[in-house]
Scaffold this motif. Structure first.
Motif, PDB file in Angstrom:
ATOM      1  N   HIS A 274      77.352  40.522  24.977  1.00  0.00           N
ATOM      2  CA  HIS A 274      76.718  41.714  24.397  1.00  0.00           C
ATOM      3  C   HIS A 274      76.992  41.794  22.892  1.00  0.00           C
ATOM      4  O   HIS A 274      76.103  42.177  22.109  1.00  0.00           O
TER       5      HIS A 274
ATOM      6  N   LYS B 117      74.813  39.323  21.180  1.00  0.00           N
ATOM      7  CA  LYS B 117      73.425  39.817  21.222  1.00  0.00           C
ATOM      8  C   LYS B 117      73.188  40.818  20.091  1.00  0.00           C
ATOM      9  O   LYS B 117      72.162  40.766  19.392  1.00  0.00           O
ATOM     10  N   ARG B 118      74.162  41.721  19.907  1.00  0.00           N
ATOM     11  CA  ARG B 118      74.044  42.697  18.806  1.00  0.00           C
ATOM     12  C   ARG B 118      74.020  41.984  17.455  1.00  0.00           C
ATOM     13  O   ARG B 118      73.258  42.355  16.546  1.00  0.00           O
ATOM     14  N   LEU B 119      74.871  40.958  17.317  1.00  0.00           N
ATOM     15  CA  LEU B 119      74.939  40.203  16.059  1.00  0.00           C
ATOM     16  C   LEU B 119      73.594  39.543  15.751  1.00  0.00           C
ATOM     17  O   LEU B 119      73.081  39.640  14.623  1.00  0.00           O
TER      18      LEU B 119
ATOM     19  N   GLU C 197      70.558  40.171  17.043  1.00  0.00           N
ATOM     20  CA  GLU C 197      69.411  41.080  16.917  1.00  0.00           C
ATOM     21  C   GLU C 197      69.552  42.036  15.723  1.00  0.00           C
ATOM     22  O   GLU C 197      68.584  42.237  14.975  1.00  0.00           O
ATOM     23  N   ASP C 198      70.740  42.610  15.540  1.00  0.00           N
ATOM     24  CA  ASP C 198      70.901  43.629  14.498  1.00  0.00           C
ATOM     25  C   ASP C 198      71.202  43.045  13.125  1.00  0.00           C
ATOM     26  O   ASP C 198      70.788  43.591  12.103  1.00  0.00           O
ATOM     27  N   VAL C 199      71.978  41.956  13.074  1.00  0.00           N
ATOM     28  CA  VAL C 199      72.366  41.366  11.786  1.00  0.00           C
ATOM     29  C   VAL C 199      71.386  40.276  11.361  1.00  0.00           C
ATOM     30  O   VAL C 199      70.905  40.252  10.232  1.00  0.00           O
TER      31      VAL C 199
ATOM     32  N   GLY D 198      68.428  39.780  12.783  1.00  0.00           N
ATOM     33  CA  GLY D 198      67.051  40.244  12.937  1.00  0.00           C
ATOM     34  C   GLY D 198      66.199  39.357  13.820  1.00  0.00           C
ATOM     35  O   GLY D 198      64.978  39.257  13.648  1.00  0.00           O
TER      36      GLY D 198
ATOM     37  N   ASP E  73      65.006  38.157  17.844  1.00  0.00           N
ATOM     38  CA  ASP E  73      64.900  38.562  19.237  1.00  0.00           C
ATOM     39  C   ASP E  73      65.471  37.430  20.104  1.00  0.00           C
ATOM     40  O   ASP E  73      65.013  36.279  19.995  1.00  0.00           O
TER      41      ASP E  73
ATOM     42  N   HIS F  35      72.009  32.689  20.085  1.00  0.00           N
ATOM     43  CA  HIS F  35      72.859  33.472  20.989  1.00  0.00           C
ATOM     44  C   HIS F  35      73.619  32.549  21.932  1.00  0.00           C
ATOM     45  O   HIS F  35      74.839  32.685  22.115  1.00  0.00           O
TER      46      HIS F  35
END
Length: 337
Positions: free
Chosen positions: A22, A25-27, A29-31, A33, A35, A45
């Motif tokens: 998780h 995944k945040r890294l 998608e959020d950092v 950018g 999918d 990922h």
């Protein structure tokens, strides 16, 4: 809360490291950018998550196993094994392989030591087969990637292969095909100094650093190949070559694996990606076993200590065993998943 639920939570958090998945995944998608359902995002990922997970598990497990191993120096191990004979000695030799070195090349010096110390050749070959194939660290990694049923079954069939292989070599009485210098090696006559608790901790830390230095590149390559298979190669292409309905998938995977050299930690991510793409679990395990037990570099090293006839018999027995295990896992693997 039921015991099964607690066990599943512990397994998911400590072995599969869902929390890490998780976080990555945040890294991504959020950092970054990206999918993670796209090939590029999914590959990044897969790579970051698997590399970190394997290095964490490997470091912890090597430390624990090395600490246990510090109680069984070669001379003491030889004395323990020397008390037994027959299939019992083969079983103990195979079990010893589960707590000793992590690749076939590093097992060969111990093989020389045990043989020179007078242990029966069948027992030393049981050790030589099981050592790169089955160890406690690989069991936990298998459980973290697949599940405990597959991990435990893999260990059992790996040990059976090692015991049968060593027993057959013992029955054939092939001692004369071991190079004479092996029997003259006196390394094992050295007495081992007793270790303090601090010495064992230092030894275990050194083992972690030593093994990580040896395997880190194979892990990166293995995870990189796994990420490519998982996210870039279409499933129909892989299924067309290595699908469960292809009888030749097991021998093909075995033949492809033999020229390679990697420890089991580098091949596990590839096996994981193959299974996720629909390849039979038996085919993936056959590939993994061929790479770890029959790699070309280890065969070249072994050729320096045994004569060609014994080397061919050893490779033939192990190859037949891997093929049988692959076919059986493909036929009944659905019971384990």
């Amino acid at each position: 809360m039921q015991i099964g639920t607690i066990f599943k939570w512990l397994n998911d958090q400590f072995l599969k490291m869902d929390w890490l998945s998780h976080l990555i995944k945040r890294l991504v998608e959020d950092v970054f950018g990206l999918d993670i359902t796209t090939p590029l995002g999914g590959s990044i990922h897969f790579f970051i998550y698997d590399v970190i997970k394997i290095f964490i598990l490997l470091s912890v497990l090597i430390f624990a196993i090395s600490y246990i191993q510090s109680f069984f120096p070669p001379e003491r191990t030889r004395k323990i094994l020397g008390r037994f004979n027959g299939i019992t000695a083969n079983i103990l030799g195979a079990l010893l392989g589960t707590v000793t070195p992590f690749c076939s090349c590093s097992s060969i010096p111990l093989f020389i030591g045990f043989t020179s110390a007078g242990l029966p050749i069948g027992v030393t070959f049981s050790f030589l087969i099981s050592s790169p194939l089955v160890d406690l660290a690989s069991v936990l990694l298998l459980a973290s990637i697949f599940n405990w049923r597959i991990a435990i079954t893999y260990v059992v069939v790996g040990l059976i292969l090692a015991v049968i292989g060593g027993t057959l070599i013992s029955k054939f009485k092939l001692e004369k095909y071991v190079e004479p210098f092996v029997f003259k090696n006196k390394l094992m006559e050295m007495e081992q100094a007793s270790l303090t608790k601090k010495d064992r901790v230092v030894f275990s830390k050194d083992q972690v650093l030593s093994i990580i230095k040896k395997v880190w590149l194979y892990i990166l390559i293995g995870v990189g190949i796994g990420a490519a298979i998982h996210n870039w190669i279409p499933e129909p292409i892989i299924s067309a070559v290595l699908g469960q309905d292809k009888w030749y998938s097991v021998p093909l995977a075995t033949i492809v694996g033999i020229p390679m050299y990697a420890d089991i930690f580098g091949t596990l991510p590839i096996a994981e990606a193959l299974v996720l793409k629909g390849v039979g679990i038996g085919t993936a395990l056959a590939f993994m076993m061929a790479v770890t037990a029959l790699s070309l570099p280890s065969m070249i090293m072994l050729k320096k200590v045994v004569k060609t006839k014994l080397l061919v018999i050893f490779a033939t027995i192990v190859t037949i065993g891997i093929l049988i295990i692959g076919f059986v896992f493909n036929a009944f693997g659905y019971l384990l998943i």
